[in-house]
Design a protein around this motif. Sequence first.
Motif, mmCIF file in Angstrom:
data_model
loop_
_atom_site.group_PDB
_atom_site.id
_atom_site.type_symbol
_atom_site.label_atom_id
_atom_site.label_comp_id
_atom_site.label_asym_id
_atom_site.label_seq_id
_atom_site.Cartn_x
_atom_site.Cartn_y
_atom_site.Cartn_z
ATOM 1 N N MET A 1 -11.318 -5.437 28.750
ATOM 2 C CA MET A 1 -11.215 -5.434 30.195
ATOM 3 C C MET A 1 -11.552 -4.042 30.723
ATOM 4 O O MET A 1 -11.022 -3.048 30.240
ATOM 5 N N ILE A 2 -12.422 -3.977 31.717
ATOM 6 C CA ILE A 2 -12.762 -2.722 32.380
ATOM 7 C C ILE A 2 -12.011 -2.694 33.710
ATOM 8 O O ILE A 2 -12.189 -3.570 34.555
ATOM 9 N N ARG A 3 -11.182 -1.676 33.859
ATOM 10 C CA ARG A 3 -10.345 -1.547 35.052
ATOM 11 C C ARG A 3 -10.943 -0.514 36.011
ATOM 12 O O ARG A 3 -11.308 0.576 35.597
ATOM 13 N N ILE A 4 -11.007 -0.899 37.291
ATOM 14 C CA ILE A 4 -11.558 -0.040 38.331
ATOM 15 C C ILE A 4 -10.479 0.253 39.367
ATOM 16 O O ILE A 4 -9.686 -0.631 39.718
ATOM 17 N N ALA A 5 -10.469 1.495 39.864
ATOM 18 C CA ALA A 5 -9.579 1.875 40.960
ATOM 19 C C ALA A 5 -10.388 2.671 41.971
ATOM 20 O O ALA A 5 -11.293 3.421 41.598
ATOM 21 N N THR A 6 -10.073 2.495 43.251
ATOM 22 C CA THR A 6 -10.793 3.229 44.286
ATOM 23 C C THR A 6 -9.827 3.993 45.178
ATOM 24 O O THR A 6 -8.711 3.548 45.442
ATOM 25 N N ALA A 7 -10.300 5.136 45.658
ATOM 26 C CA ALA A 7 -9.643 5.915 46.709
ATOM 27 C C ALA A 7 -10.722 6.140 47.756
ATOM 28 O O ALA A 7 -11.598 6.984 47.595
ATOM 29 N N GLU A 8 -10.682 5.336 48.806
ATOM 30 C CA GLU A 8 -11.770 5.294 49.775
ATOM 31 C C GLU A 8 -11.333 5.797 51.144
ATOM 32 O O GLU A 8 -10.224 5.523 51.580
ATOM 33 N N CYS A 9 -12.237 6.462 51.799
ATOM 34 C CA CYS A 9 -12.016 6.898 53.176
ATOM 35 C C CYS A 9 -12.926 6.092 54.093
ATOM 36 O O CYS A 9 -12.553 5.023 54.554
ATOM 37 N N PHE A 10 -14.153 6.530 54.289
ATOM 38 C CA PHE A 10 -15.047 5.905 55.266
ATOM 39 C C PHE A 10 -15.498 4.500 54.868
ATOM 40 O O PHE A 10 -16.005 3.751 55.709
ATOM 41 N N THR A 11 -15.300 4.105 53.632
ATOM 42 C CA THR A 11 -15.637 2.748 53.189
ATOM 43 C C THR A 11 -14.429 1.818 53.274
ATOM 44 O O THR A 11 -14.531 0.636 52.986
ATOM 45 N N GLN A 12 -13.291 2.344 53.660
ATOM 46 C CA GLN A 12 -12.084 1.612 54.051
ATOM 47 C C GLN A 12 -11.600 0.543 53.072
ATOM 48 O O GLN A 12 -11.124 -0.508 53.468
ATOM 49 N N GLY A 13 -11.748 0.789 51.781
ATOM 50 C CA GLY A 13 -11.262 -0.152 50.780
ATOM 51 C C GLY A 13 -12.188 -1.342 50.541
ATOM 52 O O GLY A 13 -11.885 -2.217 49.742
ATOM 53 N N LYS A 14 -13.318 -1.357 51.215
ATOM 54 C CA LYS A 14 -14.225 -2.503 51.105
ATOM 55 C C LYS A 14 -14.965 -2.546 49.776
ATOM 56 O O LYS A 14 -15.351 -3.615 49.316
ATOM 57 N N ILE A 15 -15.143 -1.394 49.139
ATOM 58 C CA ILE A 15 -15.757 -1.381 47.806
ATOM 59 C C ILE A 15 -14.819 -2.072 46.824
ATOM 60 O O ILE A 15 -15.234 -2.946 46.063
#
Length: 186
Positions: A1-15
Amino acid sequence: MIRIATAECFTQGKIGRELHAIAQGYEGNFGRKYVKNLESYGDFDYNELSVTCSLFIPTIEAVVKILNVDNPPKPNKLIKGIKVYDEKGDIEVSKIMARAVKDLTDCDIAIGTTAGIGCGGICIITDEYEISTTTDVYADLCENNSEDLFQRSQNGIRKTLEIILLLLNDKFDEIEKQENIELNIL
């Protein structure tokens, strides 16, 4: 399993939301909005993908308190606590945000995005690579031009997703062909 995490500003969590829809195989209203043809990227099994978290981090306070970043670079300006950097600062802070969310979650792939004045900063970090770039669209958060800000956000979402899908399918030559890409081996 490949786990991804995001910390987004201008992309507002949409990625993160789009990657979650891809990983879960959701269709219809709950499905993908930005990626139409997954097969065109390669034969990666997206059932092996999991989104650990997708954080919307627009403020400097959130960078400090949620991402546990001690002494982040001082923004050029604050708008209701929202960090506003120039393009060079955005690239630097996107790297800091990606590294911080990777450290917090111990994920395999971390994404950081932030944008103030200029093209938005994007960073993708794995255990082996650091990929940084900017959007292809300029906007100025201080001018509060909704259409410019929207176009920069949409471009950032699409560009980041394309890089991630190419990364998952080991197409580094196609990543490096893109404009304004810096790919470093860690």
